[in-house]
Design a protein around this motif. Structure first.
Motif, PDB file in Angstrom:
ATOM      1  N   UNK A  47      12.717   2.691 -29.874  1.00  0.00           N
ATOM      2  CA  UNK A  47      14.016   2.114 -29.542  1.00  0.00           C
ATOM      3  C   UNK A  47      14.909   2.218 -30.781  1.00  0.00           C
ATOM      4  N   UNK A  48      15.763   3.222 -30.814  1.00  0.00           N
ATOM      5  CA  UNK A  48      16.615   3.431 -31.989  1.00  0.00           C
ATOM      6  C   UNK A  48      17.697   2.359 -32.115  1.00  0.00           C
ATOM      7  N   UNK A  49      18.085   1.743 -31.015  1.00  0.00           N
ATOM      8  CA  UNK A  49      19.067   0.650 -31.093  1.00  0.00           C
ATOM      9  C   UNK A  49      18.459  -0.538 -31.836  1.00  0.00           C
ATOM     10  N   UNK A  50      17.186  -0.814 -31.592  1.00  0.00           N
ATOM     11  CA  UNK A  50      16.513  -1.889 -32.318  1.00  0.00           C
ATOM     12  C   UNK A  50      16.433  -1.547 -33.806  1.00  0.00           C
ATOM     13  N   UNK A  51      16.166  -0.311 -34.135  1.00  0.00           N
ATOM     14  CA  UNK A  51      16.165   0.118 -35.540  1.00  0.00           C
ATOM     15  C   UNK A  51      17.524  -0.179 -36.168  1.00  0.00           C
ATOM     16  N   UNK A 104       8.252  -9.520 -38.380  1.00  0.00           N
ATOM     17  CA  UNK A 104       9.522 -10.185 -38.644  1.00  0.00           C
ATOM     18  C   UNK A 104      10.039  -9.677 -39.984  1.00  0.00           C
ATOM     19  N   UNK A 105      11.320  -9.348 -40.027  1.00  0.00           N
ATOM     20  CA  UNK A 105      11.903  -8.836 -41.262  1.00  0.00           C
ATOM     21  C   UNK A 105      12.215  -9.982 -42.219  1.00  0.00           C
ATOM     22  N   UNK A 106      12.496  -9.631 -43.459  1.00  0.00           N
ATOM     23  CA  UNK A 106      12.893 -10.637 -44.457  1.00  0.00           C
ATOM     24  C   UNK A 106      14.211 -11.298 -44.080  1.00  0.00           C
ATOM     25  N   UNK A 107      15.009 -10.609 -43.276  1.00  0.00           N
ATOM     26  CA  UNK A 107      16.274 -11.171 -42.790  1.00  0.00           C
ATOM     27  C   UNK A 107      16.053 -12.092 -41.593  1.00  0.00           C
ATOM     28  N   UNK A 108      14.800 -12.294 -41.186  1.00  0.00           N
ATOM     29  CA  UNK A 108      14.482 -13.200 -40.090  1.00  0.00           C
ATOM     30  C   UNK A 108      14.619 -12.584 -38.706  1.00  0.00           C
ATOM     31  N   UNK A 109      14.748 -11.275 -38.632  1.00  0.00           N
ATOM     32  CA  UNK A 109      14.892 -10.608 -37.332  1.00  0.00           C
ATOM     33  C   UNK A 109      13.534 -10.125 -36.836  1.00  0.00           C
ATOM     34  N   UNK A 110      13.318 -10.280 -35.522  1.00  0.00           N
ATOM     35  CA  UNK A 110      12.113  -9.710 -34.926  1.00  0.00           C
ATOM     36  C   UNK A 110      12.300  -8.209 -34.814  1.00  0.00           C
ATOM     37  N   UNK A 111      11.321  -7.480 -35.303  1.00  0.00           N
ATOM     38  CA  UNK A 111      11.314  -6.029 -35.143  1.00  0.00           C
ATOM     39  C   UNK A 111      10.045  -5.671 -34.369  1.00  0.00           C
ATOM     40  N   UNK A 112      10.138  -5.872 -33.068  1.00  0.00           N
ATOM     41  CA  UNK A 112       9.023  -5.637 -32.164  1.00  0.00           C
ATOM     42  C   UNK A 112       9.373  -4.418 -31.324  1.00  0.00           C
ATOM     43  N   UNK A 113       8.929  -3.268 -31.772  1.00  0.00           N
ATOM     44  CA  UNK A 113       9.316  -2.015 -31.145  1.00  0.00           C
ATOM     45  C   UNK A 113       8.157  -1.441 -30.338  1.00  0.00           C
ATOM     46  N   UNK A 114       8.500  -0.625 -29.361  1.00  0.00           N
ATOM     47  CA  UNK A 114       7.520   0.115 -28.570  1.00  0.00           C
ATOM     48  C   UNK A 114       7.649   1.572 -28.983  1.00  0.00           C
TER      49      UNK A 114
END
Length: 147
Positions: free
Chosen positions: A127-131, A97-107
């Motif tokens: 997943x570059x869109x998730x990035x 989880x980022x400091x901004x509260x977003x899940x960054x769960x990438x494959x």
């Protein structure tokens, strides 16, 4: 003394042990497995996409700015691994989880070229869109993160 021989099997075993530690949140063995002249390429058009050349550049320009954005410990779990010759291909799943509260769960799919028991080159497919939606640009990152 005879130089060590690194077969596909030994390269695979090395990366399995490195990834087992990363699954527990310990990124130090991953960094230790990089050759000094290691290159990490992230294709695409995100602010993170480019080739990072040299272990020090990978750590200072990619890993530190990335990990500085994480509020929780980063884990990356190996799902599949294939090795042939000097190549090791790994499919894995990262969670944080980022400091901004977003899940960054990438494959990810990491295609690694090995040399002398170290990672020489890594191509990272993700997943570059998730990035683009979950991460800030590297220049805006606070560099206090730890690996």
């Amino acid at each position: 003394m005879t130089p060590a021989v690194y077969s596909a099997a030994t390269n695979k075993q090395l990366m399995q042990s490195v990834m087992a530690e990363l699954a527990k949140g310990n990124g130090q063995p991953f960094v230790a497995a990089m050759a000094d002249d290691f290159c990490w390429t992230i294709p695409g058009s995100t602010p993170w996409s480019r080739t990072y050349t040299g272990k020090q550049a990978v750590v200072s320009e990619l890993l530190k700015p990335l990990f500085a954005q994480f509020a929780t410990p980063y884990t990356n779990t190996l799902r599949r691994i294939i090795a042939e010759g000097d190549m090791v291909v790994m499919e894995c799943e990262g969670k944080v989880t980022t400091r901004a509260g977003k899940d960054y769960n990438n494959i990810y799919c990491y295609v690694c070229q090995m040399e002398g028991g170290k990672m020489k080159n890594l191509m990272e497919y993700l997943d570059t869109q998730l990035v683009a939606t979950a991460l800030e640009t590297p220049q805006l990152a606070d560099l206090t993160g730890s690996l």
